[in-house]
Design a protein around this motif. Structure first.
Motif, PDB file in Angstrom:
ATOM      1  N   LEU A 289       0.847  -1.181   0.000  1.00  0.00           N
ATOM      2  CA  LEU A 289       0.000   0.000   0.000  1.00  0.00           C
ATOM      3  C   LEU A 289       0.889   1.239   0.000  1.00  0.00           C
ATOM      4  O   LEU A 289       1.732   1.402   0.885  1.00  0.00           O
ATOM      5  CB  LEU A 289      -0.937   0.024   1.209  1.00  0.00           C
ATOM      6  N   ARG A 290       0.698   2.076  -1.019  1.00  0.00           N
ATOM      7  CA  ARG A 290       1.422   3.341  -1.096  1.00  0.00           C
ATOM      8  C   ARG A 290       0.482   4.474  -0.697  1.00  0.00           C
ATOM      9  O   ARG A 290      -0.645   4.550  -1.183  1.00  0.00           O
ATOM     10  CB  ARG A 290       1.941   3.578  -2.514  1.00  0.00           C
ATOM     11  N   TRP A 291       0.964   5.347   0.159  1.00  0.00           N
ATOM     12  CA  TRP A 291       0.203   6.522   0.601  1.00  0.00           C
ATOM     13  C   TRP A 291       1.178   7.694   0.654  1.00  0.00           C
ATOM     14  O   TRP A 291       2.142   7.663   1.412  1.00  0.00           O
ATOM     15  CB  TRP A 291      -0.423   6.273   1.963  1.00  0.00           C
ATOM     16  N   LYS A 292       0.930   8.680  -0.190  1.00  0.00           N
ATOM     17  CA  LYS A 292       1.856   9.802  -0.336  1.00  0.00           C
ATOM     18  C   LYS A 292       3.251   9.231  -0.605  1.00  0.00           C
ATOM     19  O   LYS A 292       3.442   8.493  -1.542  1.00  0.00           O
ATOM     20  CB  LYS A 292       1.783  10.713   0.890  1.00  0.00           C
ATOM     21  N   GLU A 293       4.226   9.571   0.242  1.00  0.00           N
ATOM     22  CA  GLU A 293       5.580   9.064   0.034  1.00  0.00           C
ATOM     23  C   GLU A 293       5.851   7.787   0.820  1.00  0.00           C
ATOM     24  O   GLU A 293       6.958   7.251   0.780  1.00  0.00           O
ATOM     25  CB  GLU A 293       6.605  10.134   0.440  1.00  0.00           C
TER      26      GLU A 293
ATOM     27  N   VAL B  50      -8.741   1.763   2.958  1.00  0.00           N
ATOM     28  CA  VAL B  50      -8.484   0.443   2.388  1.00  0.00           C
ATOM     29  C   VAL B  50      -8.440  -0.563   3.530  1.00  0.00           C
ATOM     30  O   VAL B  50      -7.777  -0.334   4.549  1.00  0.00           O
ATOM     31  CB  VAL B  50      -7.158   0.412   1.603  1.00  0.00           C
ATOM     32  N   ALA B  51      -9.143  -1.675   3.364  1.00  0.00           N
ATOM     33  CA  ALA B  51      -9.184  -2.720   4.383  1.00  0.00           C
ATOM     34  C   ALA B  51      -8.626  -4.019   3.808  1.00  0.00           C
ATOM     35  O   ALA B  51      -8.938  -4.387   2.674  1.00  0.00           O
ATOM     36  CB  ALA B  51     -10.612  -2.941   4.875  1.00  0.00           C
ATOM     37  N   PHE B  52      -7.800  -4.688   4.607  1.00  0.00           N
ATOM     38  CA  PHE B  52      -7.239  -5.996   4.258  1.00  0.00           C
ATOM     39  C   PHE B  52      -7.798  -7.020   5.250  1.00  0.00           C
ATOM     40  O   PHE B  52      -7.679  -6.839   6.463  1.00  0.00           O
ATOM     41  CB  PHE B  52      -5.718  -5.976   4.348  1.00  0.00           C
ATOM     42  N   SER B  53      -8.350  -8.094   4.745  1.00  0.00           N
ATOM     43  CA  SER B  53      -9.031  -9.050   5.615  1.00  0.00           C
ATOM     44  C   SER B  53      -8.079  -9.911   6.421  1.00  0.00           C
ATOM     45  O   SER B  53      -8.432 -10.369   7.512  1.00  0.00           O
ATOM     46  CB  SER B  53      -9.938  -9.963   4.788  1.00  0.00           C
ATOM     47  N   GLY B  54      -6.861 -10.155   5.911  1.00  0.00           N
ATOM     48  CA  GLY B  54      -6.077 -11.244   6.478  1.00  0.00           C
ATOM     49  C   GLY B  54      -6.817 -12.548   6.248  1.00  0.00           C
ATOM     50  O   GLY B  54      -7.705 -12.635   5.386  1.00  0.00           O
ATOM     51  N   ASP B  55      -6.481 -13.573   7.010  1.00  0.00           N
ATOM     52  CA  ASP B  55      -7.160 -14.862   6.890  1.00  0.00           C
ATOM     53  C   ASP B  55      -8.274 -14.916   7.930  1.00  0.00           C
ATOM     54  O   ASP B  55      -8.017 -14.762   9.129  1.00  0.00           O
ATOM     55  CB  ASP B  55      -6.185 -16.013   7.155  1.00  0.00           C
ATOM     56  N   THR B  56      -9.480 -15.195   7.483  1.00  0.00           N
ATOM     57  CA  THR B  56     -10.604 -15.198   8.412  1.00  0.00           C
ATOM     58  C   THR B  56     -11.797 -15.936   7.848  1.00  0.00           C
ATOM     59  O   THR B  56     -12.021 -15.954   6.630  1.00  0.00           O
ATOM     60  CB  THR B  56     -11.030 -13.755   8.762  1.00  0.00           C
ATOM     61  N   ALA B  57     -12.572 -16.542   8.736  1.00  0.00           N
ATOM     62  CA  ALA B  57     -13.921 -16.965   8.377  1.00  0.00           C
ATOM     63  C   ALA B  57     -14.802 -15.722   8.316  1.00  0.00           C
ATOM     64  O   ALA B  57     -14.335 -14.605   8.581  1.00  0.00           O
ATOM     65  CB  ALA B  57     -14.437 -17.947   9.420  1.00  0.00           C
ATOM     66  N   PHE B  58     -16.046 -15.892   7.927  1.00  0.00           N
ATOM     67  CA  PHE B  58     -16.985 -14.763   7.885  1.00  0.00           C
ATOM     68  C   PHE B  58     -16.901 -14.008   9.206  1.00  0.00           C
ATOM     69  O   PHE B  58     -17.055 -14.601  10.284  1.00  0.00           O
ATOM     70  CB  PHE B  58     -18.400 -15.285   7.652  1.00  0.00           C
ATOM     71  N   CYS B  59     -16.668 -12.693   9.148  1.00  0.00           N
ATOM     72  CA  CYS B  59     -16.280 -11.952  10.347  1.00  0.00           C
ATOM     73  C   CYS B  59     -17.040 -10.631  10.451  1.00  0.00           C
ATOM     74  O   CYS B  59     -16.679  -9.650   9.783  1.00  0.00           O
ATOM     75  CB  CYS B  59     -14.775 -11.703  10.315  1.00  0.00           C
ATOM     76  N   PRO B  60     -18.077 -10.561  11.274  1.00  0.00           N
ATOM     77  CA  PRO B  60     -18.819  -9.307  11.447  1.00  0.00           C
ATOM     78  C   PRO B  60     -17.951  -8.150  11.928  1.00  0.00           C
ATOM     79  O   PRO B  60     -18.192  -6.997  11.568  1.00  0.00           O
ATOM     80  CB  PRO B  60     -19.885  -9.675  12.489  1.00  0.00           C
ATOM     81  N   GLU B  61     -16.933  -8.442  12.735  1.00  0.00           N
ATOM     82  CA  GLU B  61     -16.057  -7.381  13.221  1.00  0.00           C
ATOM     83  C   GLU B  61     -15.292  -6.733  12.075  1.00  0.00           C
ATOM     84  O   GLU B  61     -15.098  -5.506  12.052  1.00  0.00           O
ATOM     85  CB  GLU B  61     -15.074  -7.942  14.256  1.00  0.00           C
ATOM     86  N   LEU B  62     -14.861  -7.531  11.116  1.00  0.00           N
ATOM     87  CA  LEU B  62     -14.178  -6.984   9.945  1.00  0.00           C
ATOM     88  C   LEU B  62     -15.142  -6.168   9.099  1.00  0.00           C
ATOM     89  O   LEU B  62     -14.790  -5.093   8.592  1.00  0.00           O
ATOM     90  CB  LEU B  62     -13.566  -8.111   9.107  1.00  0.00           C
ATOM     91  N   ILE B  63     -16.362  -6.657   8.919  1.00  0.00           N
ATOM     92  CA  ILE B  63     -17.368  -5.942   8.144  1.00  0.00           C
ATOM     93  C   ILE B  63     -17.589  -4.550   8.723  1.00  0.00           C
ATOM     94  O   ILE B  63     -17.628  -3.547   7.997  1.00  0.00           O
ATOM     95  CB  ILE B  63     -18.689  -6.741   8.101  1.00  0.00           C
ATOM     96  N   LEU B  64     -17.702  -4.468  10.032  1.00  0.00           N
ATOM     97  CA  LEU B  64     -17.902  -3.178  10.688  1.00  0.00           C
ATOM     98  C   LEU B  64     -16.701  -2.261  10.472  1.00  0.00           C
ATOM     99  O   LEU B  64     -16.864  -1.081  10.142  1.00  0.00           O
ATOM    100  CB  LEU B  64     -18.141  -3.394  12.184  1.00  0.00           C
ATOM    101  N   ALA B  65     -15.505  -2.782  10.635  1.00  0.00           N
ATOM    102  CA  ALA B  65     -14.301  -1.958  10.491  1.00  0.00           C
ATOM    103  C   ALA B  65     -14.091  -1.508   9.050  1.00  0.00           C
ATOM    104  O   ALA B  65     -13.507  -0.445   8.810  1.00  0.00           O
ATOM    105  CB  ALA B  65     -13.082  -2.735  10.977  1.00  0.00           C
ATOM    106  N   ALA B  66     -14.563  -2.293   8.095  1.00  0.00           N
ATOM    107  CA  ALA B  66     -14.350  -1.996   6.678  1.00  0.00           C
ATOM    108  C   ALA B  66     -15.483  -1.183   6.064  1.00  0.00           C
ATOM    109  O   ALA B  66     -15.507  -0.972   4.849  1.00  0.00           O
ATOM    110  CB  ALA B  66     -14.177  -3.299   5.901  1.00  0.00           C
TER     111      ALA B  66
END
Length: 292
Positions: free
Chosen positions: A24-28, A168-184
């Motif tokens: 992930l590139r952001w500015k410099e 930008v959100a990266f899931s990593g390795d996970t089963a279906f994850c409501p916590e990730l859905i909320l954060a993303a």
């Protein structure tokens, strides 16, 4: 923000899909998420190098996500890096890295003494073991670790990068994850793993039906990932970290489109997405996605 998929594969060996890693590139700034096999070669292919990485974020300590960590460290040294490697990861990261460097200590000592390079700063490690929540602030950029569901792994994270205007959100390795859905929620890009269950067949001497079910249990199925993106209201879904590495892409797209109406990218190594321009590029191909 520009996302480049460096490796879209899994533990299966593939010359098309290297081990899981994203840039992930952001500015410099340049940030690496995971460090799978072939990451240093793919960084060069993406026009970067290990010496340029400002921080590495490890989602968890499974081998396919960390196997080229020493290669990243030593190649960055050879490239003239003049600062320690900054590494964020789950509990256990420090123990793992201390052991890794101890394993190679005699070889490193010999190289340092013989090669007479200007600095050894690149061989120093700045390690932070993270808990869920904000793990880095860099100007306007915030990086958040999200605990995801990859049991029996004790600590596994997704990461969310946001500067207030892009996300930008990266899931990593996970089963279906409501916590990730909320954060993303409302992410400009959701980079999400994908387990294609129908493509995984039992093979005598390789994997049993029980093996397939156990592996599937801690990944997000291709029949679920569209639901994740829809519930998160992601503006673009980028499929990544495919299990298995060879699959019917049209059938996969149909599965995902059944639940998610937004843009879907079936990731390829070195595919890039720019969240500001919504341009997708891969090799000589460039595609402009419609405004979100």
């Amino acid at each position: 923000m520009r996302v480049t998929l460096l490796g879209t594969g899994c533990p299966q060996v593939s010359t098309r899909r290297y081990g899981p890693s994203s840039l992930l590139r952001w500015k410099e700034r340049q940030f690496l998420v995971d460090c799978g096999s072939g990451v240093t070669q793919r960084l060069l292919g993406a026009g970067s190098a290990g010496k340029n990485i400002d921080a590495l974020f490890l989602t968890h300590l499974h081998s396919d996500h960390i196997v080229d960590l020493f290669q990243l460290i030593i190649s960055s040294w050879h490239q003239g890096r003049d600062r320690p490697q900054r590494i964020f990861g789950p509990p256990g990261t420090r123990q793992y890295l201390n052991g890794l460097m101890a394993l190679w200590r005699s070889e490193l000592e010999q190289r340092i003494a013989h090669e007479k390079r200007p600095s050894t700063r690149a061989l120093e490690l700045d390690i932070t073991e993270v808990e869920p929540g904000i793990v880095l602030r860099d100007g306007d950029l915030t990086v958040i670790a999200v605990a995801v569901r990859h049991q029996p792994v004790k600590a596994a994270y997704g990461y969310v990068f946001t500067d207030g205007s892009q996300k930008v959100a990266f899931s990593g390795d996970t089963a279906f994850c409501p916590e990730l859905i909320l954060a993303a929620k409302d992410a400009d890009a959701l980079v999400h793993e994908c387990f294609i269950h129908r493509e995984m067949l039992a093979l005598p001497g390789v994997r049993r039906p029980e093996t397939i079910e156990n592996v599937a249990s801690y990944h997000t199925l291709s029949t679920e990932v569209g639901k994740v993106a829809a519930q998160a209201r992601a503006r673009c879904l980028i499929l990544n970290h495919f299990v298995p590495v060879a699959f019917d892409a049209a059938a996969l797209m149909a599965e995902v489109r059944a639940d998610y109406a937004g843009p879907v990218l079936v990731g390829e190594d070195l595919m890039q997405f720019d969240t500001a321009t919504r341009m997708v590029s891969h090799g000589d191909v460039m595609v402009a996605l419609p405004p979100s």
